[in-house]
Design a protein around this motif. Structure first.
Motif, mmCIF file in Angstrom:
data_model
loop_
_atom_site.group_PDB
_atom_site.id
_atom_site.type_symbol
_atom_site.label_atom_id
_atom_site.label_comp_id
_atom_site.label_asym_id
_atom_site.label_seq_id
_atom_site.Cartn_x
_atom_site.Cartn_y
_atom_site.Cartn_z
ATOM 1 N N ALA A 188 20.375 -8.141 14.062
ATOM 2 C CA ALA A 188 19.124 -8.896 14.475
ATOM 3 C C ALA A 188 18.320 -8.481 12.923
ATOM 4 O O ALA A 188 17.572 -8.481 12.282
ATOM 5 C CB ALA A 188 18.204 -7.214 15.261
ATOM 6 N N LEU A 189 19.146 -7.145 11.481
ATOM 7 C CA LEU A 189 19.394 -6.920 10.795
ATOM 8 C C LEU A 189 19.240 -8.842 9.777
ATOM 9 O O LEU A 189 18.130 -8.648 8.607
ATOM 10 C CB LEU A 189 19.731 -6.104 10.069
ATOM 11 N N GLU A 190 20.317 -9.095 10.169
ATOM 12 C CA GLU A 190 20.636 -10.407 9.113
ATOM 13 C C GLU A 190 19.313 -11.280 8.850
ATOM 14 O O GLU A 190 19.205 -11.747 9.455
ATOM 15 C CB GLU A 190 21.599 -10.280 9.319
ATOM 16 N N GLY A 191 18.880 -11.364 7.922
ATOM 17 C CA GLY A 191 17.641 -12.199 6.955
ATOM 18 C C GLY A 191 16.885 -11.525 7.260
ATOM 19 O O GLY A 191 15.333 -12.484 7.641
ATOM 20 N N HIS A 192 16.791 -10.265 8.248
ATOM 21 C CA HIS A 192 15.279 -9.817 8.383
ATOM 22 C C HIS A 192 14.123 -9.592 7.232
ATOM 23 O O HIS A 192 14.923 -9.256 6.593
ATOM 24 C CB HIS A 192 15.531 -8.943 9.421
ATOM 25 N N LYS A 193 12.702 -10.669 7.282
ATOM 26 C CA LYS A 193 12.200 -9.742 6.502
ATOM 27 C C LYS A 193 11.083 -8.197 7.021
ATOM 28 O O LYS A 193 10.503 -8.947 7.644
ATOM 29 C CB LYS A 193 11.733 -11.187 5.503
ATOM 30 N N TYR A 194 10.599 -7.505 5.976
ATOM 31 C CA TYR A 194 9.546 -6.960 6.414
ATOM 32 C C TYR A 194 9.012 -6.299 5.399
ATOM 33 O O TYR A 194 9.568 -6.406 3.999
ATOM 34 C CB TYR A 194 10.319 -6.089 7.108
ATOM 35 N N ALA B 61 14.952 -2.694 15.007
ATOM 36 C CA ALA B 61 16.741 -3.947 15.392
ATOM 37 C C ALA B 61 16.433 -3.573 16.768
ATOM 38 O O ALA B 61 16.921 -4.727 17.278
ATOM 39 C CB ALA B 61 17.542 -3.516 14.062
ATOM 40 N N VAL B 62 16.711 -2.691 16.885
ATOM 41 C CA VAL B 62 17.093 -1.827 17.988
ATOM 42 C C VAL B 62 16.373 -2.610 19.359
ATOM 43 O O VAL B 62 16.440 -2.991 20.093
ATOM 44 C CB VAL B 62 17.523 -0.425 18.831
ATOM 45 N N GLU B 63 15.108 -2.446 18.985
ATOM 46 C CA GLU B 63 13.577 -3.643 19.809
ATOM 47 C C GLU B 63 13.569 -4.666 20.086
ATOM 48 O O GLU B 63 14.082 -5.519 21.479
ATOM 49 C CB GLU B 63 12.493 -2.620 19.610
ATOM 50 N N ARG B 64 14.070 -5.441 18.568
ATOM 51 C CA ARG B 64 14.252 -6.377 18.901
ATOM 52 C C ARG B 64 15.599 -7.282 19.321
ATOM 53 O O ARG B 64 15.431 -8.310 20.092
ATOM 54 C CB ARG B 64 13.734 -7.257 17.609
ATOM 55 N N ALA B 65 16.802 -6.254 19.161
ATOM 56 C CA ALA B 65 17.728 -6.408 20.106
ATOM 57 C C ALA B 65 17.956 -6.115 21.531
ATOM 58 O O ALA B 65 18.582 -7.054 22.043
ATOM 59 C CB ALA B 65 19.073 -6.259 19.125
#
Length: 236
Positions: free
Chosen positions: A157-163, A142-146
């Motif tokens: 970045a976490l909200e709604g994120h699927k993995y 999340a930090v990297e994507r944000a």
């Protein structure tokens, strides 16, 4: 529990409360004596940690497992080991992850995690260990994507994120920020099977699974619960 087991009628399906925290042996004895008197088809222990282990040992000592089915809604490997093989035998419960789930459902990353963890610590990883491992990598991702350590940006970045990591797909649901994931119904194996395992920790037979979407509260249910508790339906 009452919703899925169709036991919302509290007069027909009674309960006995114990203090929390700080329930004593006498508190558990009084509640279990009430269950023994009623002789229900199913006794549900809505307890966690040491409380569950203590109560389950008493259930076994009182012979209640011979008269009724025992259900513990929220199980962990640590709790099972604390209760012991004899107390756990035949107990039905649920958990989000167990070390034998990746093998049974062929989740390759999960199998590698179990193998590596077991070699390093001479023990199987619990659901807590799997959760800690997953959350660390999810935060890093999340930090990297944000592109930032700022809380608001990481949350977004976490909200709604699927993995997918140690099992099938999971999601950080946007409206309530909960991790939506498959849950598993399990049953305690026999004492003999548990003790013959190399770590004496093969406690759970995986019975079936339920998708996170089906198990979790819907957005409408969540909003209704927040309204009843006089809480905002918007999380900061």
């Amino acid at each position: 529990m009452r919703k899925f087991s169709k036991t919302k009628d509290k007069k027909a399906h009674q309960r006995a409360l114990v203090p929390f925290p700080g329930a004593t042996k006498q508190d558990f004895k009084a509640a279990l004596d009430a269950a023994k008197e009623e002789v229900p088809d199913v006794l549900v222990l809505v307890l966690f940690g040491d409380d569950m282990a203590k109560a389950l040992k008493m259930v076994t000592a009182m012979g209640l497992k011979k008269k009724m089915s025992i259900v513990v809604p929220n199980l962990t490997l640590g709790m099972a080991k604390s209760a012991g093989p004899e107390a756990m035998e035949g107990v039905v419960g649920a958990l989000p992850w167990a070390w034998n789930i990746p093998e049974q459902y062929n989740y390759e990353t999960g199998k590698k995690f179990v193998e590596t963890f077991s070699k390093r610590y001479d023990a199987y990883p619990s659901s807590s260990a799997a959760s800690a491992y997953s959350i660390l990598y999810q935060y890093k991702d999340a930090v990297e994507r944000a592109g930032s350590f700022e809380t608001a940006k990481v949350r977004k970045a976490l909200e709604g994120h699927k993995y997918s990591l140690l099992k099938d797909e999971q999601e950080w649901r946007a409206f309530d920020q909960q991790n939506i994931q498959t849950v598993y119904a399990v049953k305690g194996k026999t004492k003999e099977d548990i003790l013959k395992d190399k770590y004496q920790s093969d406690y759970f037979e995986i019975l079936t699974s339920m998708s996170g979407e089906k198990a979790a509260r819907t957005q409408r249910q969540w909003k209704n619960d927040r309204f009843k508790a006089n809480k905002s339906s918007i999380l900061n």
